[in-house]
Design an enzyme around this catalytic site. Structure first.
Site, PDB file in Angstrom:
ATOM      1  N   ASP A 107       0.830  -1.203  -0.094  1.00 36.17           N
ATOM      2  CA  ASP A 107       0.037   0.081  -0.016  1.00 36.17           C
ATOM      3  C   ASP A 107       0.955   1.257  -0.154  1.00 36.17           C
ATOM      4  O   ASP A 107       1.895   1.148   0.691  1.00 36.17           O
ATOM      5  CB  ASP A 107      -0.803  -0.111   1.425  1.00 36.17           C
ATOM      6  N   ASP A 209      -3.326   4.620  -2.505  1.00 38.90           N
ATOM      7  CA  ASP A 209      -4.491   5.124  -1.517  1.00 38.90           C
ATOM      8  C   ASP A 209      -5.103   6.561  -1.946  1.00 38.90           C
ATOM      9  O   ASP A 209      -4.100   7.298  -2.465  1.00 38.90           O
ATOM     10  CB  ASP A 209      -3.939   5.455  -0.148  1.00 38.90           C
ATOM     11  N   GLU A 280      -6.807   3.692  -5.772  1.00 38.47           N
ATOM     12  CA  GLU A 280      -8.140   3.790  -5.248  1.00 38.47           C
ATOM     13  C   GLU A 280      -8.675   5.029  -5.978  1.00 38.47           C
ATOM     14  O   GLU A 280      -8.290   6.200  -5.587  1.00 38.47           O
ATOM     15  CB  GLU A 280      -7.836   3.784  -3.873  1.00 38.47           C
ATOM     16  N   HIS A 342     -11.679  -3.424   3.090  1.00 37.50           N
ATOM     17  CA  HIS A 342     -11.215  -2.920   4.714  1.00 37.50           C
ATOM     18  C   HIS A 342     -12.369  -1.657   4.956  1.00 37.50           C
ATOM     19  O   HIS A 342     -12.459  -1.294   6.037  1.00 37.50           O
ATOM     20  CB  HIS A 342     -10.083  -2.937   4.870  1.00 37.50           C
ATOM     21  N   ASP A 343     -12.911  -1.159   3.727  1.00 42.26           N
ATOM     22  CA  ASP A 343     -13.594   0.077   4.092  1.00 42.26           C
ATOM     23  C   ASP A 343     -15.133  -0.207   3.853  1.00 42.26           C
ATOM     24  O   ASP A 343     -16.136   0.624   4.279  1.00 42.26           O
ATOM     25  CB  ASP A 343     -13.148   1.183   2.978  1.00 42.26           C
TER      26      ASP A 343
HETATM   27  C1  NOJ Z   1      -8.759   4.911   1.891  1.00 43.46           C
HETATM   28  C2  NOJ Z   1      -8.271   3.801   2.784  1.00 43.46           C
HETATM   29  O1  NOJ Z   1      -8.726   2.422   2.100  1.00 43.46           O
HETATM   30  C3  NOJ Z   1      -8.975   4.031   4.101  1.00 43.46           C
HETATM   31  O2  NOJ Z   1      -9.027   2.795   4.779  1.00 43.46           O
HETATM   32  C4  NOJ Z   1      -8.324   5.325   4.623  1.00 43.46           C
HETATM   33  O3  NOJ Z   1      -8.886   5.448   5.855  1.00 43.46           O
HETATM   34  C5  NOJ Z   1      -8.250   6.176   3.960  1.00 43.46           C
HETATM   35  N1  NOJ Z   1      -7.936   6.103   2.467  1.00 43.46           N
HETATM   36  C6  NOJ Z   1      -7.371   7.412   4.053  1.00 43.46           C
HETATM   37  O4  NOJ Z   1      -5.953   6.861   3.776  1.00 43.46           O
END
Ligand code: NOJ
Length: 547
Positions: A107, A209, A280, A342-343
Protein backbone atom coordinates in the site's frame (compact mmCIF):
# COMPACT_ATOMS: atom_id res chain seq x y z
CA UNK A 1 3.04 -23.43 -16.38
CA UNK A 2 2.03 -20.18 -17.96
CA UNK A 3 1.00 -20.53 -21.57
CA UNK A 4 0.86 -16.74 -21.92
CA UNK A 5 4.22 -15.37 -21.01
CA UNK A 6 3.46 -12.21 -22.92
CA UNK A 7 0.50 -11.45 -20.67
CA UNK A 8 1.49 -9.64 -17.48
CA UNK A 9 0.75 -11.58 -14.28
CA UNK A 10 -1.63 -8.93 -12.97
CA UNK A 11 -3.90 -9.45 -15.95
CA UNK A 12 -4.18 -13.21 -15.55
CA UNK A 13 -3.97 -13.30 -11.77
CA UNK A 14 -6.24 -12.83 -8.79
CA UNK A 15 -5.29 -10.40 -6.04
CA UNK A 16 -6.01 -11.15 -2.38
CA UNK A 17 -6.17 -8.26 0.07
CA UNK A 18 -4.72 -8.82 3.52
CA UNK A 19 -5.55 -6.44 6.34
CA UNK A 20 -2.42 -7.27 8.36
CA UNK A 21 -3.85 -6.41 11.79
CA UNK A 22 -6.46 -9.11 11.36
CA UNK A 23 -4.85 -11.98 9.47
CA UNK A 24 -2.57 -13.90 11.84
CA UNK A 25 -0.99 -12.91 15.14
CA UNK A 26 2.33 -14.59 16.02
CA UNK A 27 3.51 -12.24 18.79
CA UNK A 28 0.61 -12.69 21.19
CA UNK A 29 -0.49 -9.08 21.25
CA UNK A 30 -3.87 -9.65 19.60
CA UNK A 31 -2.75 -7.91 16.40
CA UNK A 32 -1.68 -9.68 13.22
CA UNK A 33 1.85 -9.33 11.84
CA UNK A 34 4.12 -10.08 8.88
CA UNK A 35 5.34 -13.39 10.29
CA UNK A 36 1.68 -14.37 10.51
CA UNK A 37 1.30 -13.72 6.79
CA UNK A 38 4.40 -15.84 6.08
CA UNK A 39 2.86 -18.67 8.11
CA UNK A 40 -0.28 -18.58 6.01
CA UNK A 41 1.29 -18.36 2.56
CA UNK A 42 0.77 -22.07 1.93
CA UNK A 43 -2.92 -21.62 2.63
CA UNK A 44 -2.98 -18.90 -0.04
CA UNK A 45 -1.08 -20.84 -2.68
CA UNK A 46 1.15 -23.88 -2.28
CA UNK A 47 0.94 -24.71 -5.96
CA UNK A 48 -1.78 -27.33 -5.47
CA UNK A 49 -5.59 -27.13 -5.64
CA UNK A 50 -5.69 -27.85 -1.88
CA UNK A 51 -4.67 -24.22 -1.40
CA UNK A 52 -6.76 -21.19 -2.24
CA UNK A 53 -4.89 -20.43 -5.45
CA UNK A 54 -4.52 -16.64 -5.46
CA UNK A 55 -1.67 -15.04 -7.42
CA UNK A 56 -0.84 -11.87 -5.50
CA UNK A 57 -1.30 -10.39 -2.07
CA UNK A 58 -1.93 -6.72 -1.44
CA UNK A 59 -1.06 -5.90 2.15
CA UNK A 60 -2.69 -2.83 3.75
CA UNK A 61 -0.18 -0.49 5.47
CA UNK A 62 2.36 -1.99 7.89
CA UNK A 63 4.57 1.12 8.22
CA UNK A 64 5.45 2.95 11.42
CA UNK A 65 2.32 4.86 12.38
CA UNK A 66 0.54 6.22 15.45
CA UNK A 67 -2.45 4.21 14.12
CA UNK A 68 -4.94 7.07 14.26
CA UNK A 69 -6.37 5.56 11.04
CA UNK A 70 -4.92 2.07 11.54
CA UNK A 71 -1.85 2.56 9.42
CA UNK A 72 -3.17 4.99 6.80
CA UNK A 73 -1.36 7.66 8.84
CA UNK A 74 2.25 6.86 8.02
CA UNK A 75 5.08 8.35 10.09
CA UNK A 76 7.88 6.66 8.12
CA UNK A 77 7.33 5.36 4.60
CA UNK A 78 10.49 3.29 4.54
CA UNK A 79 10.26 1.06 7.57
CA UNK A 80 7.98 -1.45 9.29
CA UNK A 81 5.95 -0.81 12.44
CA UNK A 82 7.64 -2.91 15.18
CA UNK A 83 4.23 -4.38 15.97
CA UNK A 84 4.16 -5.89 12.45
CA UNK A 85 7.82 -6.91 12.21
CA UNK A 86 11.06 -5.59 10.73
CA UNK A 87 12.49 -4.95 7.29
CA UNK A 88 14.28 -8.30 7.51
CA UNK A 89 10.97 -10.05 8.11
CA UNK A 90 9.47 -8.13 5.21
CA UNK A 91 12.32 -9.31 2.97
CA UNK A 92 11.64 -12.86 4.09
CA UNK A 93 7.95 -12.41 3.33
CA UNK A 94 8.77 -11.28 -0.21
CA UNK A 95 11.18 -14.19 -0.71
CA UNK A 96 8.73 -16.75 0.68
CA UNK A 97 5.88 -15.34 -1.39
CA UNK A 98 7.97 -15.36 -4.57
CA UNK A 99 9.07 -18.92 -3.87
CA UNK A 100 5.39 -19.82 -4.17
CA UNK A 101 4.91 -17.61 -7.21
CA UNK A 102 2.81 -15.16 -5.19
CA UNK A 103 3.39 -11.49 -6.05
CA UNK A 104 3.53 -8.86 -3.33
CA UNK A 105 1.72 -5.53 -3.67
CA UNK A 106 2.19 -2.93 -0.97
CA UNK A 107 0.00 0.00 0.00
CA UNK A 108 1.33 3.43 -0.92
CA UNK A 109 -0.27 6.38 0.87
CA UNK A 110 0.68 9.46 -1.17
CA UNK A 111 -2.04 11.93 -0.22
CA UNK A 112 -1.22 12.41 3.45
CA UNK A 113 1.30 11.52 6.13
CA UNK A 114 0.83 11.19 9.85
CA UNK A 115 1.10 14.42 11.83
CA UNK A 116 3.96 12.57 13.58
CA UNK A 117 5.94 12.20 10.36
CA UNK A 118 9.25 14.12 10.73
CA UNK A 119 8.33 16.07 7.58
CA UNK A 120 5.19 17.46 9.22
CA UNK A 121 6.89 18.05 12.53
CA UNK A 122 9.46 20.18 10.70
CA UNK A 123 6.84 21.87 8.52
CA UNK A 124 4.82 22.92 11.53
CA UNK A 125 7.80 24.24 13.48
CA UNK A 126 7.67 27.66 11.81
CA UNK A 127 6.27 29.44 8.79
CA UNK A 128 9.74 29.71 7.33
CA UNK A 129 10.84 26.12 7.79
CA UNK A 130 12.13 24.76 4.45
CA UNK A 131 9.58 21.96 4.67
CA UNK A 132 6.65 24.31 5.33
CA UNK A 133 5.55 24.05 1.71
CA UNK A 134 5.56 20.24 1.82
CA UNK A 135 2.04 20.50 3.23
CA UNK A 136 -0.94 22.74 2.45
CA UNK A 137 -1.11 25.75 4.74
CA UNK A 138 -3.39 28.77 4.42
CA UNK A 139 -4.24 31.85 6.44
CA UNK A 140 -7.63 31.97 8.12
CA UNK A 141 -10.37 33.98 6.46
CA UNK A 142 -10.79 37.49 7.92
CA UNK A 143 -13.37 36.17 10.42
CA UNK A 144 -10.96 33.42 11.49
CA UNK A 145 -12.83 30.64 9.71
CA UNK A 146 -11.15 27.93 7.55
CA UNK A 147 -9.84 28.89 4.08
CA UNK A 148 -12.68 27.14 2.23
CA UNK A 149 -15.79 25.00 2.72
CA UNK A 150 -14.22 21.58 2.21
CA UNK A 151 -15.09 18.86 4.67
CA UNK A 152 -13.19 15.85 5.95
CA UNK A 153 -14.43 12.39 4.93
CA UNK A 154 -14.24 11.54 8.62
CA UNK A 155 -16.40 14.48 9.74
CA UNK A 156 -15.74 18.15 10.46
CA UNK A 157 -13.87 20.63 8.27
CA UNK A 158 -10.89 19.67 6.11
CA UNK A 159 -8.80 22.25 7.94
CA UNK A 160 -7.29 22.44 11.40
CA UNK A 161 -5.94 25.65 12.85
CA UNK A 162 -2.35 25.41 14.01
CA UNK A 163 -2.08 27.88 16.90
CA UNK A 164 1.73 28.18 17.12
CA UNK A 165 2.09 29.37 13.51
CA UNK A 166 -1.34 30.97 13.03
CA UNK A 167 -2.35 29.08 9.87
CA UNK A 168 -4.69 26.26 8.91
CA UNK A 169 -3.41 22.99 7.40
CA UNK A 170 -5.47 20.74 5.16
CA UNK A 171 -6.59 17.18 5.87
CA UNK A 172 -9.47 15.46 4.10
CA UNK A 173 -9.31 12.60 6.60
CA UNK A 174 -8.28 12.97 10.27
CA UNK A 175 -6.49 16.05 11.57
CA UNK A 176 -3.70 13.54 12.28
CA UNK A 177 -3.40 13.02 8.48
CA UNK A 178 -2.09 16.31 7.02
CA UNK A 179 -2.05 16.40 3.21
CA UNK A 180 1.15 16.61 1.24
CA UNK A 181 1.59 19.37 -1.31
CA UNK A 182 2.09 17.47 -4.59
CA UNK A 183 2.47 20.79 -6.44
CA UNK A 184 5.88 21.02 -4.79
CA UNK A 185 8.40 19.15 -7.02
CA UNK A 186 10.57 18.31 -4.02
CA UNK A 187 7.65 16.48 -2.42
CA UNK A 188 7.06 14.55 -5.63
CA UNK A 189 10.67 13.47 -5.74
CA UNK A 190 10.61 12.41 -2.08
CA UNK A 191 7.47 10.37 -2.69
CA UNK A 192 8.93 8.81 -5.86
CA UNK A 193 11.88 7.78 -3.70
CA UNK A 194 9.44 5.88 -1.50
CA UNK A 195 8.36 3.85 -4.54
CA UNK A 196 12.01 3.19 -5.42
CA UNK A 197 12.72 2.05 -1.86
CA UNK A 198 10.07 -0.71 -2.04
CA UNK A 199 10.86 -1.64 -5.63
CA UNK A 200 14.47 -2.12 -4.59
CA UNK A 201 13.21 -4.47 -1.86
CA UNK A 202 11.53 -6.59 -4.48
CA UNK A 203 7.83 -5.74 -4.37
CA UNK A 204 5.70 -6.32 -7.47
CA UNK A 205 3.51 -3.26 -7.34
CA UNK A 206 1.53 -0.72 -5.41
CA UNK A 207 -2.04 -0.08 -4.40
CA UNK A 208 -2.17 3.70 -4.26
CA UNK A 209 -4.42 5.13 -1.60
CA UNK A 210 -6.92 7.86 -2.66
CA UNK A 211 -4.65 8.70 -5.54
CA UNK A 212 -7.24 10.94 -7.21
CA UNK A 213 -7.05 13.30 -4.24
CA UNK A 214 -3.37 14.18 -4.40
CA UNK A 215 -3.87 17.30 -6.50
CA UNK A 216 -6.47 19.85 -5.52
CA UNK A 217 -7.69 22.98 -7.26
CA UNK A 218 -4.77 25.40 -7.29
CA UNK A 219 -6.94 28.23 -5.94
CA UNK A 220 -8.64 25.96 -3.41
CA UNK A 221 -12.08 27.20 -4.47
CA UNK A 222 -15.20 26.33 -2.46
CA UNK A 223 -17.04 23.18 -3.53
CA UNK A 224 -20.63 23.74 -4.75
CA UNK A 225 -23.49 22.42 -2.59
CA UNK A 226 -24.69 18.89 -3.32
CA UNK A 227 -28.39 19.16 -4.28
CA UNK A 228 -28.82 15.42 -3.65
CA UNK A 229 -27.22 15.31 -0.22
CA UNK A 230 -29.11 13.02 2.16
CA UNK A 231 -31.29 14.93 4.62
CA UNK A 232 -30.24 12.88 7.59
CA UNK A 233 -26.49 13.49 7.36
CA UNK A 234 -24.83 13.83 10.75
CA UNK A 235 -24.25 17.49 11.53
CA UNK A 236 -20.47 17.13 11.27
CA UNK A 237 -20.62 15.48 7.82
CA UNK A 238 -19.59 18.62 5.96
CA UNK A 239 -18.01 16.69 3.07
CA UNK A 240 -21.34 14.97 2.36
CA UNK A 241 -23.08 18.33 1.79
CA UNK A 242 -20.92 19.42 -1.15
CA UNK A 243 -20.01 18.09 -4.59
CA UNK A 244 -16.39 16.97 -4.81
CA UNK A 245 -15.47 19.30 -7.65
CA UNK A 246 -12.35 21.10 -6.51
CA UNK A 247 -10.85 18.79 -3.90
CA UNK A 248 -10.18 15.79 -6.15
CA UNK A 249 -9.85 14.45 -9.69
CA UNK A 250 -8.14 17.53 -11.13
CA UNK A 251 -7.04 17.16 -14.76
CA UNK A 252 -3.40 17.76 -13.90
CA UNK A 253 -3.30 14.66 -11.71
CA UNK A 254 -2.88 12.50 -14.81
CA UNK A 255 0.61 13.92 -15.31
CA UNK A 256 1.57 12.39 -11.98
CA UNK A 257 -0.07 9.06 -12.89
CA UNK A 258 2.15 9.03 -15.99
CA UNK A 259 5.21 9.71 -13.85
CA UNK A 260 4.31 6.81 -11.54
CA UNK A 261 3.96 4.62 -14.57
CA UNK A 262 7.26 5.72 -16.11
CA UNK A 263 9.04 4.97 -12.87
CA UNK A 264 7.59 1.44 -12.76
CA UNK A 265 8.18 0.85 -16.46
CA UNK A 266 11.78 2.01 -16.07
CA UNK A 267 12.36 -0.62 -13.39
CA UNK A 268 10.64 -3.23 -15.52
CA UNK A 269 12.82 -2.44 -18.53
CA UNK A 270 15.93 -2.77 -16.42
CA UNK A 271 15.08 -6.09 -14.79
CA UNK A 272 12.51 -7.67 -17.06
CA UNK A 273 9.79 -7.77 -14.43
CA UNK A 274 6.20 -6.61 -14.66
CA UNK A 275 5.05 -4.17 -11.99
CA UNK A 276 1.49 -3.15 -11.33
CA UNK A 277 0.09 0.27 -10.40
CA UNK A 278 -3.37 0.07 -8.89
CA UNK A 279 -5.21 3.20 -7.79
CA UNK A 280 -8.03 3.71 -5.33
CA UNK A 281 -10.41 5.86 -7.36
CA UNK A 282 -14.06 6.74 -7.54
CA UNK A 283 -16.10 8.98 -9.81
CA UNK A 284 -18.24 8.78 -12.92
CA UNK A 285 -17.17 6.26 -15.54
CA UNK A 286 -15.98 8.84 -18.09
CA UNK A 287 -13.66 10.49 -15.57
CA UNK A 288 -12.57 7.24 -13.90
CA UNK A 289 -11.51 5.68 -17.21
CA UNK A 290 -9.01 8.50 -17.75
CA UNK A 291 -6.78 7.05 -15.02
CA UNK A 292 -5.68 4.34 -17.45
CA UNK A 293 -3.97 7.18 -19.32
CA UNK A 294 -4.84 8.55 -22.74
CA UNK A 295 -2.58 6.05 -24.44
CA UNK A 296 -2.57 3.41 -21.74
CA UNK A 297 0.30 5.22 -20.07
CA UNK A 298 -1.46 5.77 -16.72
CA UNK A 299 -2.35 3.28 -14.01
CA UNK A 300 -2.71 -0.39 -14.94
CA UNK A 301 -5.77 -0.89 -12.79
CA UNK A 302 -7.83 1.98 -11.44
CA UNK A 303 -9.84 0.04 -8.84
CA UNK A 304 -13.38 -0.54 -10.06
CA UNK A 305 -15.84 -0.48 -7.18
CA UNK A 306 -18.95 -0.14 -9.34
CA UNK A 307 -20.42 -3.58 -8.65
CA UNK A 308 -20.36 -2.89 -4.96
CA UNK A 309 -21.20 0.80 -4.92
CA UNK A 310 -23.69 1.44 -7.65
CA UNK A 311 -27.15 0.07 -7.91
CA UNK A 312 -28.87 -2.91 -6.46
CA UNK A 313 -27.72 -6.48 -6.24
CA UNK A 314 -29.68 -7.98 -9.14
CA UNK A 315 -28.99 -9.57 -12.50
CA UNK A 316 -30.00 -6.60 -14.64
CA UNK A 317 -28.04 -4.04 -12.69
CA UNK A 318 -24.91 -6.20 -12.57
CA UNK A 319 -25.05 -6.86 -16.29
CA UNK A 320 -25.61 -3.18 -17.03
CA UNK A 321 -22.65 -2.15 -14.91
CA UNK A 322 -20.36 -4.69 -16.56
CA UNK A 323 -21.57 -3.88 -20.08
CA UNK A 324 -21.17 -0.13 -19.49
CA UNK A 325 -17.65 -0.73 -18.26
CA UNK A 326 -16.75 -2.99 -21.17
CA UNK A 327 -18.02 -0.32 -23.58
CA UNK A 328 -16.20 2.51 -21.83
CA UNK A 329 -12.79 0.84 -21.79
CA UNK A 330 -10.35 1.63 -24.59
CA UNK A 331 -8.76 -1.44 -26.14
CA UNK A 332 -5.56 -1.08 -24.13
CA UNK A 333 -7.38 -0.99 -20.78
CA UNK A 334 -7.83 -4.18 -18.76
CA UNK A 335 -10.94 -4.35 -16.52
CA UNK A 336 -10.93 -5.22 -12.83
CA UNK A 337 -13.56 -5.90 -10.20
CA UNK A 338 -13.73 -5.46 -6.43
CA UNK A 339 -16.56 -6.74 -4.25
CA UNK A 340 -15.15 -6.14 -0.80
CA UNK A 341 -12.42 -4.36 1.13
CA UNK A 342 -11.53 -2.97 4.55
CA UNK A 343 -13.71 0.12 4.05
CA UNK A 344 -17.06 -1.51 3.17
CA UNK A 345 -19.53 -3.85 4.78
CA UNK A 346 -18.70 -7.53 4.36
CA UNK A 347 -19.83 -8.87 0.99
CA UNK A 348 -21.92 -11.69 2.55
CA UNK A 349 -23.81 -9.18 4.70
CA UNK A 350 -24.26 -6.66 1.92
CA UNK A 351 -25.64 -9.14 -0.61
CA UNK A 352 -27.89 -11.04 1.83
CA UNK A 353 -26.01 -14.12 3.09
CA UNK A 354 -23.91 -17.07 2.04
CA UNK A 355 -25.94 -18.12 -1.00
CA UNK A 356 -25.58 -14.66 -2.46
CA UNK A 357 -21.92 -14.58 -1.49
CA UNK A 358 -21.36 -17.81 -3.43
CA UNK A 359 -23.01 -16.31 -6.49
CA UNK A 360 -20.94 -13.16 -6.06
CA UNK A 361 -17.76 -15.27 -5.93
CA UNK A 362 -18.63 -17.01 -9.18
CA UNK A 363 -19.33 -13.68 -10.85
CA UNK A 364 -16.18 -11.99 -9.49
CA UNK A 365 -13.94 -14.88 -10.56
CA UNK A 366 -15.43 -15.39 -14.02
CA UNK A 367 -15.83 -11.85 -15.35
CA UNK A 368 -13.24 -10.52 -17.77
CA UNK A 369 -10.76 -8.63 -15.64
CA UNK A 370 -8.55 -8.86 -12.59
CA UNK A 371 -10.51 -9.72 -9.44
CA UNK A 372 -9.50 -8.52 -5.98
CA UNK A 373 -10.69 -10.78 -3.19
CA UNK A 374 -10.83 -9.50 0.40
CA UNK A 375 -9.49 -11.80 3.15
CA UNK A 376 -12.31 -13.70 4.83
CA UNK A 377 -14.73 -13.35 1.92
CA UNK A 378 -13.58 -16.80 0.79
CA UNK A 379 -15.16 -18.29 3.93
CA UNK A 380 -18.22 -16.06 3.67
CA UNK A 381 -17.38 -13.89 6.69
CA UNK A 382 -20.28 -11.65 7.65
CA UNK A 383 -20.05 -8.23 9.29
CA UNK A 384 -18.41 -8.56 12.70
CA UNK A 385 -20.39 -7.77 15.83
CA UNK A 386 -18.55 -5.10 17.75
CA UNK A 387 -19.78 -4.02 21.19
CA UNK A 388 -20.00 -0.20 21.38
CA UNK A 389 -17.14 0.04 23.87
CA UNK A 390 -14.83 -1.83 21.45
CA UNK A 391 -15.46 0.38 18.40
CA UNK A 392 -12.14 1.57 17.01
CA UNK A 393 -12.56 3.07 13.56
CA UNK A 394 -12.43 6.89 13.68
CA UNK A 395 -14.99 7.10 10.87
CA UNK A 396 -17.58 5.28 13.02
CA UNK A 397 -16.59 7.16 16.14
CA UNK A 398 -17.02 10.53 14.42
CA UNK A 399 -19.94 9.88 12.07
CA UNK A 400 -21.99 7.27 13.92
CA UNK A 401 -21.68 3.52 14.61
CA UNK A 402 -23.52 2.60 11.39
CA UNK A 403 -20.55 4.07 9.49
CA UNK A 404 -17.92 2.04 11.32
CA UNK A 405 -15.56 0.00 9.17
CA UNK A 406 -14.62 -2.23 12.09
CA UNK A 407 -17.29 -4.72 10.96
CA UNK A 408 -15.18 -5.65 7.94
CA UNK A 409 -11.90 -5.88 9.86
CA UNK A 410 -12.51 -8.65 12.40
CA UNK A 411 -9.93 -11.45 12.72
CA UNK A 412 -9.60 -14.15 10.10
CA UNK A 413 -11.22 -17.37 11.27
CA UNK A 414 -8.83 -20.29 10.87
CA UNK A 415 -10.02 -23.07 13.20
CA UNK A 416 -11.68 -23.68 16.56
CA UNK A 417 -8.62 -23.17 18.75
CA UNK A 418 -8.23 -20.01 20.81
CA UNK A 419 -9.67 -16.94 19.12
CA UNK A 420 -10.26 -19.01 16.02
CA UNK A 421 -6.56 -19.67 15.51
CA UNK A 422 -5.91 -15.97 14.95
CA UNK A 423 -4.19 -15.35 18.28
CA UNK A 424 -3.61 -16.77 21.74
CA UNK A 425 -4.78 -13.57 23.37
CA UNK A 426 -7.85 -11.42 22.98
CA UNK A 427 -7.71 -9.79 19.51
CA UNK A 428 -7.98 -6.06 18.86
CA UNK A 429 -11.47 -6.66 17.40
CA UNK A 430 -13.66 -9.58 18.48
CA UNK A 431 -13.76 -12.82 16.52
CA UNK A 432 -17.24 -13.33 15.06
CA UNK A 433 -19.56 -15.57 17.09
CA UNK A 434 -20.01 -17.97 14.15
CA UNK A 435 -16.32 -18.96 14.17
CA UNK A 436 -16.91 -22.56 15.26
CA UNK A 437 -18.58 -23.31 11.93
CA UNK A 438 -17.19 -20.57 9.79
CA UNK A 439 -13.48 -21.22 9.73
CA UNK A 440 -10.88 -22.48 7.28
CA UNK A 441 -10.36 -25.89 8.92
CA UNK A 442 -14.06 -26.70 9.21
CA UNK A 443 -14.78 -25.55 5.67
CA UNK A 444 -11.84 -27.48 4.28
CA UNK A 445 -13.42 -30.65 5.64
CA UNK A 446 -16.80 -29.97 4.01
CA UNK A 447 -16.54 -30.62 0.29
CA UNK A 448 -19.41 -28.24 -0.57
CA UNK A 449 -18.24 -25.27 1.54
CA UNK A 450 -17.91 -21.74 0.22
CA UNK A 451 -14.15 -22.00 0.79
CA UNK A 452 -13.97 -25.05 -1.46
CA UNK A 453 -16.06 -23.17 -3.99
CA UNK A 454 -13.43 -20.43 -4.03
CA UNK A 455 -10.65 -23.00 -4.42
CA UNK A 456 -12.43 -24.66 -7.32
CA UNK A 457 -13.16 -21.34 -9.01
CA UNK A 458 -9.62 -20.09 -8.61
CA UNK A 459 -7.98 -23.24 -9.93
CA UNK A 460 -10.43 -23.53 -12.79
CA UNK A 461 -9.60 -19.96 -13.69
CA UNK A 462 -5.91 -20.80 -13.63
CA UNK A 463 -6.40 -23.63 -16.07
CA UNK A 464 -8.78 -21.85 -18.38
CA UNK A 465 -7.71 -19.27 -20.95
CA UNK A 466 -11.37 -18.49 -21.54
CA UNK A 467 -11.90 -17.51 -17.89
CA UNK A 468 -8.64 -15.72 -17.28
CA UNK A 469 -8.14 -13.94 -20.58
CA UNK A 470 -11.00 -14.68 -22.94
CA UNK A 471 -13.57 -12.36 -24.37
CA UNK A 472 -16.86 -11.59 -22.63
CA UNK A 473 -20.22 -11.91 -24.42
CA UNK A 474 -23.40 -11.30 -22.43
CA UNK A 475 -26.50 -13.36 -23.29
CA UNK A 476 -29.96 -11.80 -23.51
CA UNK A 477 -32.98 -13.55 -22.09
CA UNK A 478 -34.11 -14.22 -18.57
CA UNK A 479 -34.43 -11.02 -16.47
CA UNK A 480 -33.50 -12.73 -13.18
CA UNK A 481 -30.35 -14.30 -14.50
CA UNK A 482 -27.08 -12.83 -15.66
CA UNK A 483 -25.59 -15.14 -18.27
CA UNK A 484 -22.46 -14.66 -20.32
CA UNK A 485 -19.96 -16.49 -22.45
CA UNK A 486 -16.25 -16.40 -21.89
CA UNK A 487 -14.27 -17.58 -24.87
CA UNK A 488 -10.64 -17.94 -25.96
CA UNK A 489 -9.84 -19.73 -29.20
CA UNK A 490 -11.70 -23.05 -29.23
CA UNK A 491 -12.52 -22.87 -25.53
CA UNK A 492 -15.97 -21.55 -24.66
CA UNK A 493 -17.64 -21.45 -21.29
CA UNK A 494 -21.11 -20.31 -20.37
CA UNK A 495 -21.63 -18.71 -16.97
CA UNK A 496 -25.22 -18.62 -15.76
CA UNK A 497 -26.04 -16.78 -12.55
CA UNK A 498 -29.49 -16.85 -10.96
CA UNK A 499 -29.93 -13.75 -8.81
CA UNK A 500 -33.46 -14.70 -7.70
CA UNK A 501 -34.86 -16.84 -4.91
CA UNK A 502 -36.84 -18.86 -7.49
CA UNK A 503 -35.90 -21.68 -9.83
CA UNK A 504 -35.15 -20.52 -13.34
CA UNK A 505 -35.21 -22.43 -16.61
CA UNK A 506 -32.61 -21.26 -19.07
CA UNK A 507 -32.14 -21.90 -22.70
CA UNK A 508 -29.26 -20.17 -24.40
CA UNK A 509 -29.15 -19.80 -28.16
CA UNK A 510 -26.24 -21.75 -29.56
CA UNK A 511 -25.86 -24.02 -26.56
CA UNK A 512 -26.55 -27.66 -27.35
CA UNK A 513 -25.41 -30.30 -24.93
CA UNK A 514 -23.15 -29.19 -22.17
CA UNK A 515 -21.29 -30.40 -19.15
CA UNK A 516 -21.61 -28.62 -15.80
CA UNK A 517 -18.06 -27.90 -14.66
CA UNK A 518 -19.06 -26.15 -11.48
CA UNK A 519 -22.17 -25.21 -9.52
CA UNK A 520 -22.03 -22.67 -6.69
CA UNK A 521 -23.63 -25.44 -4.59
CA UNK A 522 -20.77 -27.83 -5.56
CA UNK A 523 -23.19 -30.73 -5.81
CA UNK A 524 -23.80 -31.32 -9.50
CA UNK A 525 -21.71 -32.13 -12.53
CA UNK A 526 -24.28 -33.65 -14.84
CA UNK A 527 -24.65 -33.19 -18.56
CA UNK A 528 -27.40 -30.84 -19.69
CA UNK A 529 -29.23 -30.88 -22.97
CA UNK A 530 -30.09 -27.46 -24.34
CA UNK A 531 -32.32 -26.17 -21.57
CA UNK A 532 -31.20 -26.31 -17.98
CA UNK A 533 -32.38 -25.38 -14.55
CA UNK A 534 -30.85 -23.05 -11.99
CA UNK A 535 -31.87 -23.37 -8.37
CA UNK A 536 -32.39 -20.24 -6.21
CA UNK A 537 -29.19 -18.19 -6.21
CA UNK A 538 -27.36 -20.89 -8.08
CA UNK A 539 -24.57 -20.17 -10.51
CA UNK A 540 -23.18 -22.62 -13.07
CA UNK A 541 -20.17 -22.84 -15.33
CA UNK A 542 -21.07 -24.93 -18.37
CA UNK A 543 -18.79 -26.29 -21.04
CA UNK A 544 -20.50 -27.01 -24.34
CA UNK A 545 -19.97 -30.53 -25.64
CA UNK A 546 -18.71 -30.25 -29.17
CA UNK A 547 -20.05 -33.21 -31.13
C1 NOJ B 1 -8.67 4.87 1.85
C2 NOJ B 1 -8.35 3.70 2.72
O1 NOJ B 1 -8.80 2.54 2.09
C3 NOJ B 1 -9.00 3.97 4.04
O2 NOJ B 1 -8.97 2.84 4.89
C4 NOJ B 1 -8.33 5.15 4.68
O3 NOJ B 1 -9.00 5.48 5.87
C5 NOJ B 1 -8.35 6.36 3.74
N1 NOJ B 1 -8.02 6.03 2.39
C6 NOJ B 1 -7.36 7.39 4.19
O4 NOJ B 1 -6.07 6.95 3.94
Amino acid sequence: MNKHNHVPWWQRGVIYQIYPRSFQDTTENGIGDLNGIIQRLDYLNDGTPCSLGIDAIWISPFYPSPMADFGYDVSNYCDIHPMFGTLEIFDRLVAEAHRRDIKVIVDYVPNHTSDQHPWFIEASSSRTNPRRDWYIWRDPQPDGSPPNNWGSFFGGPAWTFHEPTGQYYMHQFLKEQPELNWRNPVVREAMFDVLRFWLDRGVDGFRMDVVGLILKDEQLRDNPPNPNAAHNLPENDIAGRFLMVHNMDQDEVHGIMREFRQLLDGYGQRNGRNYVAIGELWGPLDRWVRYYGEKGDGLHLPFNFRLMDEGEWNAQVMRQLVDDLERALPSFAWPNYVLGNHDRMRLATRFGGEKQARLAAMMLLTLRGTPTLYYGDEIGLENGRIPPEMLQDPQGINLGPERTRDVARTPMQWDITSFSGFSNVEPWLPVSPDYEKRNVAAQTAVSTSILNLHRRLLWLRHESDALSLGEYRPVDGNADCYNYWRAAGEEQLLIALNFSAERQFISVPGLGDGRILLSTHLDRTETIMGTFQLRPFEGLIIQPIIA
